[in-house]
Design an enzyme around this catalytic site. Structure first.
Site, mmCIF file in Angstrom:
data_model
loop_
_atom_site.group_PDB
_atom_site.id
_atom_site.type_symbol
_atom_site.label_atom_id
_atom_site.label_comp_id
_atom_site.label_asym_id
_atom_site.label_seq_id
_atom_site.Cartn_x
_atom_site.Cartn_y
_atom_site.Cartn_z
ATOM 1 N N ASP A 162 -4.314 -0.135 3.480
ATOM 2 C CA ASP A 162 -2.886 0.031 3.176
ATOM 3 C C ASP A 162 -2.712 1.433 2.601
ATOM 4 O O ASP A 162 -2.649 1.620 1.393
ATOM 5 C CB ASP A 162 -2.456 -1.036 2.173
ATOM 6 C CG ASP A 162 -1.009 -0.848 1.757
ATOM 7 O OD1 ASP A 162 -0.275 -0.129 2.450
ATOM 8 O OD2 ASP A 162 -0.617 -1.420 0.719
ATOM 9 N N ASP A 196 0.617 8.149 4.308
ATOM 10 C CA ASP A 196 0.532 8.864 5.592
ATOM 11 C C ASP A 196 -0.633 9.867 5.616
ATOM 12 O O ASP A 196 -1.128 10.271 4.563
ATOM 13 C CB ASP A 196 1.861 9.587 5.845
ATOM 14 C CG ASP A 196 3.005 8.595 5.984
ATOM 15 O OD1 ASP A 196 2.832 7.613 6.716
ATOM 16 O OD2 ASP A 196 4.049 8.796 5.336
ATOM 17 N N GLU A 211 -8.381 1.864 -4.781
ATOM 18 C CA GLU A 211 -7.180 2.721 -4.747
ATOM 19 C C GLU A 211 -7.539 4.047 -5.425
ATOM 20 O O GLU A 211 -8.183 4.057 -6.468
ATOM 21 C CB GLU A 211 -6.039 1.995 -5.486
ATOM 22 C CG GLU A 211 -4.922 2.865 -6.014
ATOM 23 C CD GLU A 211 -4.111 3.596 -4.941
ATOM 24 O OE1 GLU A 211 -3.691 2.976 -3.957
ATOM 25 O OE2 GLU A 211 -3.908 4.830 -5.128
ATOM 26 N N ASP A 234 -11.980 7.113 -4.225
ATOM 27 C CA ASP A 234 -11.608 7.431 -2.844
ATOM 28 C C ASP A 234 -12.088 6.329 -1.893
ATOM 29 O O ASP A 234 -13.248 5.898 -1.957
ATOM 30 C CB ASP A 234 -12.225 8.780 -2.466
ATOM 31 C CG ASP A 234 -11.969 9.094 -1.008
ATOM 32 O OD1 ASP A 234 -10.793 9.242 -0.640
ATOM 33 O OD2 ASP A 234 -12.938 9.148 -0.227
HETATM 34 N N1 SAM Z 1 2.865 0.763 2.745
HETATM 35 C C1 SAM Z 1 2.837 2.124 2.378
HETATM 36 C C2 SAM Z 1 3.152 3.060 3.528
HETATM 37 O O1 SAM Z 1 2.808 2.747 4.657
HETATM 38 O O2 SAM Z 1 3.751 4.077 3.264
HETATM 39 C C3 SAM Z 1 1.574 2.449 1.689
HETATM 40 C C4 SAM Z 1 1.650 1.883 0.304
HETATM 41 S S1 SAM Z 1 0.326 2.091 -0.771
HETATM 42 C C5 SAM Z 1 1.260 2.555 -2.205
HETATM 43 C C6 SAM Z 1 -0.570 3.521 -0.277
HETATM 44 C C7 SAM Z 1 -1.654 3.858 -1.281
HETATM 45 O O3 SAM Z 1 -2.754 4.518 -0.658
HETATM 46 C C8 SAM Z 1 -1.203 4.766 -2.413
HETATM 47 O O4 SAM Z 1 -1.213 4.047 -3.616
HETATM 48 C C9 SAM Z 1 -2.203 5.911 -2.404
HETATM 49 O O5 SAM Z 1 -2.523 6.389 -3.683
HETATM 50 C C10 SAM Z 1 -3.388 5.248 -1.700
HETATM 51 N N2 SAM Z 1 -4.357 6.192 -1.134
HETATM 52 C C11 SAM Z 1 -4.090 7.359 -0.500
HETATM 53 N N3 SAM Z 1 -5.233 7.963 -0.151
HETATM 54 C C12 SAM Z 1 -6.256 7.157 -0.536
HETATM 55 C C13 SAM Z 1 -7.662 7.255 -0.456
HETATM 56 N N4 SAM Z 1 -8.256 8.291 0.126
HETATM 57 N N5 SAM Z 1 -8.404 6.234 -0.959
HETATM 58 C C14 SAM Z 1 -7.803 5.165 -1.553
HETATM 59 N N6 SAM Z 1 -6.473 5.043 -1.674
HETATM 60 C C15 SAM Z 1 -5.702 6.014 -1.171
#
Ligand code: SAM
Length: 288
Positions: free
Chosen positions: A161, A164, A112, A143
């Site tokens: 997961d 957007d 995450e 990342d």
């Molecule tokens: N179910 C949700 C939705 O569809 O809106 C997504 C929930 S989850 C909280 C999404 C997670 O992806 C966030 O915690 C965000 O910080 C993480 N995230 C975004 N970009 C990322 C990346 N490049 N690498 C790893 N995690 C990432």
């Protein structure tokens, strides 16, 4: 806080222009800018506790299980023996909570990007973040694309997961990321990714399905119903290295007893099959 006025939170995004979804707020529990995004947790009248990132609803206490369970059990039950699972994103812990329940899964690795999301989810959404307590799980902060690029031939299932494709998650919707996931999977491995909404994002979805088809012998698209995501539903994109995978037909059919024992509230074998029946417009726009 622009998104909350007169105790009503309103979700607006360039990804669903010209409309918004609102919910009545009882209390703002946390609001801060992390190194990556605006993080808001609130208690609401109808949906309980809600996590919002950069103004977009990520999960709510009332309906999160629909998404977390389908993102988890559709790919796991389509794999003959999933032992090692990688979760990218998923900072609320909900997908991890479901993955660690699956009996064959021995090892779960998660990456995450934002430690703040994990921290606030543990504090304010412990009923979702409980997966982080599992001894099966190792959590990395970084990342997702960088992380996947360092792993080869290691995972049976990769679940993306992500939020957007505007902001930190943009790279997780690109061809390069899928190529790296393909290399990080073991033979016969399966990918399941957050796949946006067929009513609003058919171009994004079509592009992803098209490049995935050049990398994987089996690619499919299904969806789940969830009131607090735009349009009341969200899709998931599935790819398999095994040409015999039939995503609409689980290899391991969970019995009513399994569903009860695993405390599932949305997933069952019938809804798994139904998730792949697309309306005519979506069949044309996404698959033809
Ligand atoms: N179910 C949700 C939705 O569809 O809106 C997504 C929930 S989850 C909280 C999404 C997670 O992806 C966030 O915690 C965000 O910080 C993480 N995230 C975004 N970009 C990322 C990346 N490049 N690498 C790893 N995690 C990432």
């Amino acid at each position: 806080m622009n998104s909350i006025q007169n105790n009503w939170f309103t979700e607006k995004s360039a990804l669903w222009e010209g409309q918004s979804f609102s919910m009545e707020v009882k209390e703002v529990l946390f609001h801060e800018k992390s190194d990556f995004q605006d993080v808001l947790v609130m208690d609401t009248k109808t949906y309980g506790r809600v996590l919002v990132l950069d103004g977009c609803i990520q999960c709510t206490e009332k309906d999160e299980f629909s998404y977390q369970e389908m993102m988890t059990f559709v790919p796991l039950t389509c794999h003959p023996n999933p032992k090692s699972v990688l979760i990218i994103g998923g900072g609320d812990g909900g997908v991890a909570r479901e993955v660690v329940k699956y009996p064959t899964v021995e090892k779960v690795v998660q990456c995450e990007i934002d430690a703040k999301v994990v921290e606030v989810s543990k504090k304010f959404l412990p009923f979702i973040a409980s997966g982080f307590e599992s001894p099966k799980l190792t959590l990395n902060i970084g990342d997702g694309l960088d992380f996947v690029s360092k792993h080869k031939n290691e995972f049976d299932v990769i679940i993306t997961d992500s939020s957007d494709p505007i902001g930190p998650a943009e790279s997780l919707f690109g061809e390069k990321y899928y190529k790296m996931c393909q290399e990080a999977l073991k033979p016969g491995g399966i990918i399941c990714s957050q796949g946006e909404n067929m009513w609003y994002h058919s171009k994004i979805i079509r592009t992803m399905l098209d490049f995935c088809k050049t990398m994987f012998p089996k690619v499919s698209y299904g969806y789940t119903c969830i009131p607090t995501y735009p349009g009341g539903q969200i899709g998931f994109l599935l790819c398999s290295k095994n040409p015999d995978t039939k995503f609409e037909e689980p290899l391991k059919e969970l019995s009513e007893e399994d569903v009860e024992n695993m405390n599932l509230r949305y997933y069952n074998a019938s809804i798994h099959r139904a998730a792949f029946i697309l309306p005519q417009f979506a069949k044309k726009e996404l698959l033809n």
